[in-house]
Motif scaffolding. Sequence first.
Motif, PDB file in Angstrom:
ATOM      1  N   PHE A  53       0.839  -1.206   0.000  1.00 31.77           N
ATOM      2  CA  PHE A  53       0.000   0.000   0.000  1.00 31.77           C
ATOM      3  C   PHE A  53       0.873   1.255   0.000  1.00 31.77           C
ATOM      4  O   PHE A  53       0.621   2.196  -0.757  1.00 31.77           O
ATOM      5  CB  PHE A  53      -0.924  -0.020   1.228  1.00 31.77           C
ATOM      6  CG  PHE A  53      -1.672   1.259   1.414  1.00 31.77           C
ATOM      7  CD1 PHE A  53      -2.714   1.589   0.568  1.00 31.77           C
ATOM      8  CD2 PHE A  53      -1.308   2.159   2.414  1.00 31.77           C
ATOM      9  CE1 PHE A  53      -3.392   2.789   0.714  1.00 31.77           C
ATOM     10  CE2 PHE A  53      -1.975   3.350   2.565  1.00 31.77           C
ATOM     11  CZ  PHE A  53      -3.029   3.672   1.718  1.00 31.77           C
ATOM     12  N   GLU A  54       1.927   1.257   0.835  1.00 35.11           N
ATOM     13  CA  GLU A  54       2.790   2.449   0.916  1.00 35.11           C
ATOM     14  C   GLU A  54       3.508   2.705  -0.418  1.00 35.11           C
ATOM     15  O   GLU A  54       3.771   3.854  -0.769  1.00 35.11           O
ATOM     16  CB  GLU A  54       3.822   2.285   2.045  1.00 35.11           C
ATOM     17  CG  GLU A  54       3.222   2.274   3.443  1.00 35.11           C
ATOM     18  CD  GLU A  54       2.382   3.508   3.785  1.00 35.11           C
ATOM     19  OE1 GLU A  54       2.620   4.585   3.208  1.00 35.11           O
ATOM     20  OE2 GLU A  54       1.460   3.382   4.618  1.00 35.11           O
ATOM     21  N   THR A  55       3.799   1.630  -1.154  1.00 29.73           N
ATOM     22  CA  THR A  55       4.481   1.793  -2.445  1.00 29.73           C
ATOM     23  C   THR A  55       3.543   2.406  -3.487  1.00 29.73           C
ATOM     24  O   THR A  55       3.946   3.242  -4.292  1.00 29.73           O
ATOM     25  CB  THR A  55       5.023   0.418  -2.928  1.00 29.73           C
ATOM     26  OG1 THR A  55       5.872  -0.107  -1.903  1.00 29.73           O
ATOM     27  CG2 THR A  55       5.806   0.546  -4.220  1.00 29.73           C
ATOM     28  N   HIS A  56       2.274   1.992  -3.454  1.00 29.69           N
ATOM     29  CA  HIS A  56       1.296   2.526  -4.425  1.00 29.69           C
ATOM     30  C   HIS A  56       0.800   3.922  -4.048  1.00 29.69           C
ATOM     31  O   HIS A  56       0.330   4.667  -4.904  1.00 29.69           O
ATOM     32  CB  HIS A  56       0.049   1.634  -4.479  1.00 29.69           C
ATOM     33  CG  HIS A  56       0.294   0.268  -5.017  1.00 29.69           C
ATOM     34  ND1 HIS A  56      -0.691  -0.687  -5.070  1.00 29.69           N
ATOM     35  CD2 HIS A  56       1.393  -0.309  -5.528  1.00 29.69           C
ATOM     36  CE1 HIS A  56      -0.199  -1.805  -5.591  1.00 29.69           C
ATOM     37  NE2 HIS A  56       1.062  -1.596  -5.869  1.00 29.69           N
ATOM     38  N   ARG A  57       0.899   4.224  -2.777  1.00 29.61           N
ATOM     39  CA  ARG A  57       0.210   5.399  -2.235  1.00 29.61           C
ATOM     40  C   ARG A  57       0.499   6.720  -2.967  1.00 29.61           C
ATOM     41  O   ARG A  57      -0.439   7.495  -3.212  1.00 29.61           O
ATOM     42  CB  ARG A  57       0.577   5.543  -0.756  1.00 29.61           C
ATOM     43  CG  ARG A  57      -0.255   6.531  -0.020  1.00 29.61           C
ATOM     44  CD  ARG A  57       0.167   6.552   1.438  1.00 29.61           C
ATOM     45  NE  ARG A  57      -0.838   7.134   2.260  1.00 29.61           N
ATOM     46  CZ  ARG A  57      -0.990   6.896   3.551  1.00 29.61           C
ATOM     47  NH1 ARG A  57      -0.198   6.059   4.173  1.00 29.61           N
ATOM     48  NH2 ARG A  57      -1.925   7.493   4.234  1.00 29.61           N
ATOM     49  N   PRO A  58       1.768   6.997  -3.354  1.00 29.25           N
ATOM     50  CA  PRO A  58       1.999   8.286  -4.030  1.00 29.25           C
ATOM     51  C   PRO A  58       1.263   8.386  -5.367  1.00 29.25           C
ATOM     52  O   PRO A  58       0.952   9.485  -5.831  1.00 29.25           O
ATOM     53  CB  PRO A  58       3.519   8.301  -4.255  1.00 29.25           C
ATOM     54  CG  PRO A  58       4.072   7.298  -3.298  1.00 29.25           C
ATOM     55  CD  PRO A  58       3.013   6.258  -3.131  1.00 29.25           C
ATOM     56  N   ILE A  59       0.979   7.214  -5.992  1.00 25.56           N
ATOM     57  CA  ILE A  59       0.311   7.233  -7.308  1.00 25.56           C
ATOM     58  C   ILE A  59      -1.181   7.463  -7.124  1.00 25.56           C
ATOM     59  O   ILE A  59      -1.800   8.244  -7.840  1.00 25.56           O
ATOM     60  CB  ILE A  59       0.538   5.882  -8.041  1.00 25.56           C
ATOM     61  CG1 ILE A  59       2.027   5.616  -8.180  1.00 25.56           C
ATOM     62  CG2 ILE A  59      -0.149   5.874  -9.402  1.00 25.56           C
ATOM     63  CD1 ILE A  59       2.367   4.144  -8.401  1.00 25.56           C
ATOM     64  N   ASP A  60      -1.758   6.746  -6.166  1.00 23.81           N
ATOM     65  CA  ASP A  60      -3.195   6.855  -5.935  1.00 23.81           C
ATOM     66  C   ASP A  60      -3.452   6.419  -4.490  1.00 23.81           C
ATOM     67  O   ASP A  60      -3.461   5.223  -4.200  1.00 23.81           O
ATOM     68  CB  ASP A  60      -3.935   5.938  -6.929  1.00 23.81           C
ATOM     69  CG  ASP A  60      -5.438   6.132  -6.875  1.00 23.81           C
ATOM     70  OD1 ASP A  60      -5.902   6.984  -6.085  1.00 23.81           O
ATOM     71  OD2 ASP A  60      -6.148   5.445  -7.629  1.00 23.81           O
ATOM     72  N   ASP A  61      -3.648   7.383  -3.616  1.00 21.51           N
ATOM     73  CA  ASP A  61      -3.878   7.071  -2.204  1.00 21.51           C
ATOM     74  C   ASP A  61      -5.346   6.655  -2.037  1.00 21.51           C
ATOM     75  O   ASP A  61      -6.251   7.495  -2.087  1.00 21.51           O
ATOM     76  CB  ASP A  61      -3.554   8.295  -1.346  1.00 21.51           C
ATOM     77  CG  ASP A  61      -3.665   7.963   0.144  1.00 21.51           C
ATOM     78  OD1 ASP A  61      -4.213   6.892   0.480  1.00 21.51           O
ATOM     79  OD2 ASP A  61      -3.199   8.780   0.957  1.00 21.51           O
ATOM     80  N   GLU A  62      -5.569   5.367  -1.837  1.00 24.69           N
ATOM     81  CA  GLU A  62      -6.943   4.839  -1.793  1.00 24.69           C
ATOM     82  C   GLU A  62      -7.488   4.747  -0.362  1.00 24.69           C
ATOM     83  O   GLU A  62      -8.500   4.077  -0.138  1.00 24.69           O
ATOM     84  CB  GLU A  62      -6.985   3.463  -2.466  1.00 24.69           C
ATOM     85  CG  GLU A  62      -6.712   3.522  -3.967  1.00 24.69           C
ATOM     86  CD  GLU A  62      -6.999   2.199  -4.672  1.00 24.69           C
ATOM     87  OE1 GLU A  62      -6.811   1.141  -4.037  1.00 24.69           O
ATOM     88  OE2 GLU A  62      -7.419   2.230  -5.833  1.00 24.69           O
ATOM     89  N   THR A  63      -6.818   5.400   0.591  1.00 24.78           N
ATOM     90  CA  THR A  63      -7.260   5.286   1.993  1.00 24.78           C
ATOM     91  C   THR A  63      -8.750   5.611   2.134  1.00 24.78           C
ATOM     92  O   THR A  63      -9.510   4.857   2.751  1.00 24.78           O
ATOM     93  CB  THR A  63      -6.456   6.258   2.884  1.00 24.78           C
ATOM     94  OG1 THR A  63      -5.077   6.046   2.663  1.00 24.78           O
ATOM     95  CG2 THR A  63      -6.776   6.055   4.351  1.00 24.78           C
ATOM     96  N   VAL A  64      -9.171   6.720   1.557  1.00 19.28           N
ATOM     97  CA  VAL A  64     -10.550   7.179   1.760  1.00 19.28           C
ATOM     98  C   VAL A  64     -11.543   6.260   1.043  1.00 19.28           C
ATOM     99  O   VAL A  64     -12.539   5.824   1.632  1.00 19.28           O
ATOM    100  CB  VAL A  64     -10.700   8.650   1.279  1.00 19.28           C
ATOM    101  CG1 VAL A  64     -12.159   9.072   1.274  1.00 19.28           C
ATOM    102  CG2 VAL A  64      -9.880   9.571   2.191  1.00 19.28           C
ATOM    103  N   VAL A  65     -11.262   5.919  -0.214  1.00 19.29           N
ATOM    104  CA  VAL A  65     -12.255   5.102  -0.943  1.00 19.29           C
ATOM    105  C   VAL A  65     -12.368   3.695  -0.354  1.00 19.29           C
ATOM    106  O   VAL A  65     -13.459   3.107  -0.342  1.00 19.29           O
ATOM    107  CB  VAL A  65     -11.971   5.032  -2.465  1.00 19.29           C
ATOM    108  CG1 VAL A  65     -12.300   6.353  -3.138  1.00 19.29           C
ATOM    109  CG2 VAL A  65     -10.566   4.569  -2.792  1.00 19.29           C
ATOM    110  N   ARG A  66     -11.258   3.176   0.162  1.00 14.66           N
ATOM    111  CA  ARG A  66     -11.351   1.840   0.771  1.00 14.66           C
ATOM    112  C   ARG A  66     -12.194   1.901   2.049  1.00 14.66           C
ATOM    113  O   ARG A  66     -12.976   0.995   2.329  1.00 14.66           O
ATOM    114  CB  ARG A  66      -9.957   1.278   1.059  1.00 14.66           C
ATOM    115  CG  ARG A  66      -9.199   0.977  -0.233  1.00 14.66           C
ATOM    116  CD  ARG A  66      -7.868   0.334   0.053  1.00 14.66           C
ATOM    117  NE  ARG A  66      -7.027   0.252  -1.125  1.00 14.66           N
ATOM    118  CZ  ARG A  66      -5.829  -0.301  -1.151  1.00 14.66           C
ATOM    119  NH1 ARG A  66      -5.329  -0.843  -0.045  1.00 14.66           N
ATOM    120  NH2 ARG A  66      -5.109  -0.343  -2.259  1.00 14.66           N
ATOM    121  N   ALA A  67     -12.045   2.978   2.827  1.00 11.68           N
ATOM    122  CA  ALA A  67     -12.873   3.144   4.035  1.00 11.68           C
ATOM    123  C   ALA A  67     -14.335   3.347   3.636  1.00 11.68           C
ATOM    124  O   ALA A  67     -15.242   2.825   4.302  1.00 11.68           O
ATOM    125  CB  ALA A  67     -12.366   4.330   4.852  1.00 11.68           C
TER     126      ALA A  67
END
Length: 237
Positions: free
Chosen positions: A138-152
């Motif tokens: 997740f941390e590796t993908h995060r700069p491209i598309d931070d999905e924290t909010v949509v996953r929640a």
Amino acid sequence: MTIDASTVQPLWDLPTNHDRLAEHVHLKDRVIVDVGCGAGGLVRFLRAAGASPIGVECGEAMIRQAREADTEYADAYLDGVGQDLPIEDDSADVVIFSYSLHHVPVEHMTAALAEAGRVLRAGGELVVLEPIAEGPGFETHRPIDDETVVRAQAQSALDNDRPGDLTETASYRYTTAYSYFDMAELEKVLIDIDSERRAAFESVKDEVDVLFHEHGEEHGGRYWFPQPVLMRIFTKN
Ligand SMILES: C[S@@+](CC[C@H](N)C(=O)[O-])C[C@H]1O[C@@H](n2cnc3c(N)ncnc32)[C@H](O)[C@@H]1O
């Protein structure tokens, strides 16, 4: 029941999401709709497990790859979205969202869950696999598309906005892993899923390259990343 199946096995030996589905969901002889089926890997797995699967996908690159990899069953892939399934009422034994509910626009998540309820027969199961927004992958993908909010938002829709006749009957938390040959493969996979990521990828490529080599565990010519997953199963009354 929630089982935490974290493990000390090497990443490359961890059960896959397909293994976990076969462990927890009866697949044989069942009509299964795979919503947001991507390149169709799960549809092919389900057929090999004795199910009658139908893939639904809206991404052009994705559905093309799915049909090309499965020419004999190209008709088993339907153009469509979760919030408006091209499937008859009460016709499916299982509806699966594998890493796709958080891709449904948040304003349509309730409709997508209602659609799952509509197409399931009584006693059928909605199975939702969602990656948890944590860990090295997740941390590796995060700069491209931070999905924290949509996953929640996807979890919240399942908790609060699903149809009243879908009862949660099981949930499992486990760790799986995914792997890439190199950064070019990571780029292709992420952009095939969502072409809007292309511009973001260009602007953070160097940062992601550092994270990729920092977090990825090298084995067998590939870089491996752990991914915690939540599988939730809802049964239609
Ligand atoms: C991360 S991929 C998951 C692909 C596949 N299910 C898997 O597990 O590998 C998310 C998929 O959701 C699809 N998607 C996007 N919007 C959607 C929608 N409104 N309804 C259903 N699927 C959607 C994307 O096209 C993409 O193929």
